[in-house]
Design an enzyme around this catalytic site. Sequence first.
Site, PDB file in Angstrom:
ATOM      1  N   CYS A 111     -26.906  26.303  41.058  1.00 37.74           N
ATOM      2  CA  CYS A 111     -26.744  27.367  40.072  1.00 37.74           C
ATOM      3  C   CYS A 111     -26.308  28.627  40.802  1.00 37.74           C
ATOM      4  O   CYS A 111     -26.882  28.979  41.843  1.00 37.74           O
ATOM      5  CB  CYS A 111     -28.074  27.605  39.355  1.00 37.74           C
ATOM      6  N   HIS A 153     -27.990  22.291  31.347  1.00 39.17           N
ATOM      7  CA  HIS A 153     -28.309  23.331  32.338  1.00 39.17           C
ATOM      8  C   HIS A 153     -28.037  24.725  31.754  1.00 39.17           C
ATOM      9  O   HIS A 153     -28.867  25.629  31.887  1.00 39.17           O
ATOM     10  CB  HIS A 153     -27.477  23.090  33.605  1.00 39.17           C
ATOM     11  N   GLU A 154     -26.883  24.890  31.096  1.00 41.70           N
ATOM     12  CA  GLU A 154     -26.529  26.216  30.563  1.00 41.70           C
ATOM     13  C   GLU A 154     -27.417  26.596  29.387  1.00 41.70           C
ATOM     14  O   GLU A 154     -27.848  27.748  29.279  1.00 41.70           O
ATOM     15  CB  GLU A 154     -25.047  26.262  30.170  1.00 41.70           C
ATOM     16  N   HIS A 157     -30.669  28.042  30.422  1.00 41.72           N
ATOM     17  CA  HIS A 157     -30.631  29.456  30.806  1.00 41.72           C
ATOM     18  C   HIS A 157     -30.992  30.357  29.624  1.00 41.72           C
ATOM     19  O   HIS A 157     -31.596  31.415  29.797  1.00 41.72           O
ATOM     20  CB  HIS A 157     -29.228  29.848  31.295  1.00 41.72           C
TER      21      HIS A 157
HETATM   22 CO    CO Z   1     -27.203  27.989  36.255  1.00 42.26          CO
END
Ligand code: CO
Length: 178
Positions: A111, A153-154, A157
């Site tokens: 990341c 993953h995004e 966030h």
């Molecule tokens: Co990331």
Amino acid sequence: MYSNAERVDDLVRGTVRPLRLFPDAILKRACMDVNVFDKELEQLLNDLIETMISLPRCVGLAAPQIGESKRVVVVDVSRNPRVVERHHGLICMVNPRISFSAGSMITREGCASVPEFTANVRRSQHVVASYCDAFGVEQVLEASGFEAVAVQHEIDHLDGTLFVDRVSVSDVFRRKTK
Ligand code: CO
């Protein structure tokens, strides 16, 4: 799938913005839904795209990583030459959520906001995500493999979750090269 990105790109020129790095508090906060689809949102999307492109091998970025606590992400796994499976190129997602997931796979993730480390993370192998495009039109994306991992993953966030939150210490590795 490129039409969305091209339309955004035509309207407002993006700029590279400074990256927020762990342990910046904004990365741990849940982001706000976007309710207004205006020029400001187009600017944010284009800034995310421009900042992603400025980072080698970066295949996705979320708004809090450039300092905006809003539910907005961009993903483009075609930026990784090793991704040969079917994918959608550049995707701009506003208020995305996973509506279906199946299967399981472990991928080595990194990341841009946690530059020192990578980790082996277990995630769903297939996902269906619903989201709005830059113009507030509802869209559905089916993704598999590496692209599905990037989408998860995004979206993580946006809930203040980093990939290192999903693993135990023994699955975390220090990057060998900068
Ligand atoms: Co990331």
